[in-house]
Write a protein that holds these residues in place. Structure first.
Motif, PDB file in Angstrom:
ATOM      1  N   GLU A 239      -6.312  -2.418   1.054  1.00 29.93           N
ATOM      2  CA  GLU A 239      -5.102  -3.192   0.761  1.00 29.93           C
ATOM      3  C   GLU A 239      -4.936  -4.300   1.793  1.00 29.93           C
TER       4      GLU A 239
ATOM      5  N   PHE B 229       5.042  -0.159  -9.822  1.00 24.63           N
ATOM      6  CA  PHE B 229       3.838  -0.910  -9.492  1.00 24.63           C
ATOM      7  C   PHE B 229       3.315  -1.612 -10.732  1.00 24.63           C
TER       8      PHE B 229
ATOM      9  N   ASP C 112       1.927   6.446  -5.482  1.00 21.37           N
ATOM     10  CA  ASP C 112       2.808   5.472  -6.131  1.00 21.37           C
ATOM     11  C   ASP C 112       3.168   5.896  -7.544  1.00 21.37           C
TER      12      ASP C 112
ATOM     13  N   GLN D 154      -5.492   2.128   2.066  1.00 21.07           N
ATOM     14  CA  GLN D 154      -4.685   1.165   2.819  1.00 21.07           C
ATOM     15  C   GLN D 154      -5.534   0.149   3.575  1.00 21.07           C
TER      16      GLN D 154
ATOM     17  N   LYS E 179      -3.547  -7.081  -1.082  1.00 26.34           N
ATOM     18  CA  LYS E 179      -2.989  -6.735  -2.380  1.00 26.34           C
ATOM     19  C   LYS E 179      -2.608  -5.266  -2.394  1.00 26.34           C
ATOM     20  N   LYS E 180      -1.652  -4.933  -3.218  1.00 23.44           N
ATOM     21  CA  LYS E 180      -1.257  -3.553  -3.392  1.00 23.44           C
ATOM     22  C   LYS E 180      -2.267  -2.856  -4.290  1.00 23.44           C
TER      23      LYS E 180
END
Length: 355
Positions: free
Chosen positions: A200, A6, A230, A197, A205-206
């Motif tokens: 997101e 990431f 992550d 989430q 966007k992550k």
């Protein structure tokens, strides 16, 4: 197992490890820079970072601001292009001042806990620095992400979930530390990720989720990813490295500690904390209070007339290696440290196949 890597801001990590910030003086430029050089994200703790400056007790704010730049320069000398940021405690007085100074020093990110950093987006609005709250429960994640969304029309660049086995200040009531077994807390982590989430999707966007607290061996590392994280944040494991900025006597307390020496204490910050039992903690318990020698007005939740001890004094003693007169923060697995390693060896242990 190869992980999906990431980005933090404009930079991509090469290994999914964020080194946790440890103050006072435990994670400074040398440790953070070395972690960044090895592909992770290095974190300098801004908490009373200027304690070695000659004018610290006369002018702590200026001493801290000066040290922020010195430690950042030290990290950049080790890793010119790596990811280096700062940990800022919300409980600190002059929080906004230090946020601006960290930006001026050229940090890549700010990660912030010991309270909810509700106004951090305002303090960083004129920069491209990445910002991340530290949360411990579904409730705290919901509150901070909703607040940033509503008031500032933005969201986190990444988020750190700090579990009940973490070191230092803990975002739990003492009762919760007993209630949250690994399995129960695993479900809490999944609920937090579900909240992330939603943002997101809204912001397209992550938002990398970094799991922290008791990440000490490879099984912990793999479990974090199985829960949906992550990356991981590791702090305690880096204390017993050659490159850690802590005094050697401090490192040896980890190596010599037994499981029963790891205790929960009440911090003057107003939160539970995890530390190694020593003469200092026994004295606080028996005497009830050790008055501050000189109050620096560093924590806005601290009343110097009532505080059981000065946390700045206690942590400076720790950083200087005066271990029997110090507060020795540690993670729940600190007693497993048996040798002094290198940062490279620790990172290779966790993810030699990541690069």
């Amino acid at each position: 197992m190869k992980k999906n890597l990431f980005s933090i801001g404009k930079k991509q990590v090469r290994v999914p490890i964020v080194q946790g910030g440890m103050g006072v003086g435990i994670s400074l430029g040398r440790l953070a820079g070395t972690v960044a050089k090895e592909g992770g994200a290095g974190t300098i703790s801004a908490a009373q970072i200027g304690f070695k400056e000659p004018d610290f007790y006369e002018n702590p704010i200026e001493a801290n601001k000066r040290a922020i730049h010195k430690e950042m320069q030290k990290a950049r000398a080790i890793s010119p292009d790596g990811i280096v940021g700062f940990n800022l405690m919300v409980a600190m007085n002059d929080y906004e001042t230090y946020a601006h100074e960290v930006i001026a020093a050229g940090a890549d990110f700010i990660v912030s806990g010991a309270g909810l950093p509700v106004d951090l987006p305002a303090y960083t609005a004129d920069s491209d620095i990445a910002i991340a709250p530290i949360v411990s429960t579904q409730k705290s994640a919901h509150v901070i992400l909703k607040f940033w969304d509503k008031k500032y029309k933005r969201t986190a660049d990444f988020i750190v979930i700090e579990g009940p086995m973490a070191g230092g200040h803990l975002g739990f009531h003492k009762e919760q530390l007993e209630e949250f077994t690994p399995d129960i807390y695993g479900e809490e982590v999944k609920k937090i990720i579900t909240i992330v989430q939603k943002y997101e999707e809204k912001y397209e966007k992550k938002i990398p989720v970094i799991l922290a607290g008791g990440i000490y061996d490879h099984a912990d590392y793999e479990r974090a990813f199985s829960l949906g994280a992550d990356g991981v944040q590791i702090a305690t494991r880096f204390v017993t490295t050659e490159e850690c900025d802590a005094d050697e006597h401090y490192k040896q307390t980890y190596i010599q500690a037994e499981k029963e020496d790891i205790v929960i204490v009440k911090s003057p910050v107003g939160m539970p904390g995890r530390a190694i039992r020593n003469t200092f903690l026994d004295k606080v318990k028996s005497e009830g209070r050790i008055p501050p020698t000189k109050c620096l007005r560093c924590i806005h939740t601290c009343n110097p007339a009532e505080t059981p001890y000065c946390i700045t004094e206690a942590l400076i003693h720790a950083a200087k290696g005066e271990t029997e007169n110090a507060l020795l923060f540690c993670g729940g697995r600190a007693y497993e440290a048996k040798t002094i390693e290198t940062v490279k060896k620790v990172i290779d242990y966790f993810c030699s196949s990541c690069i």
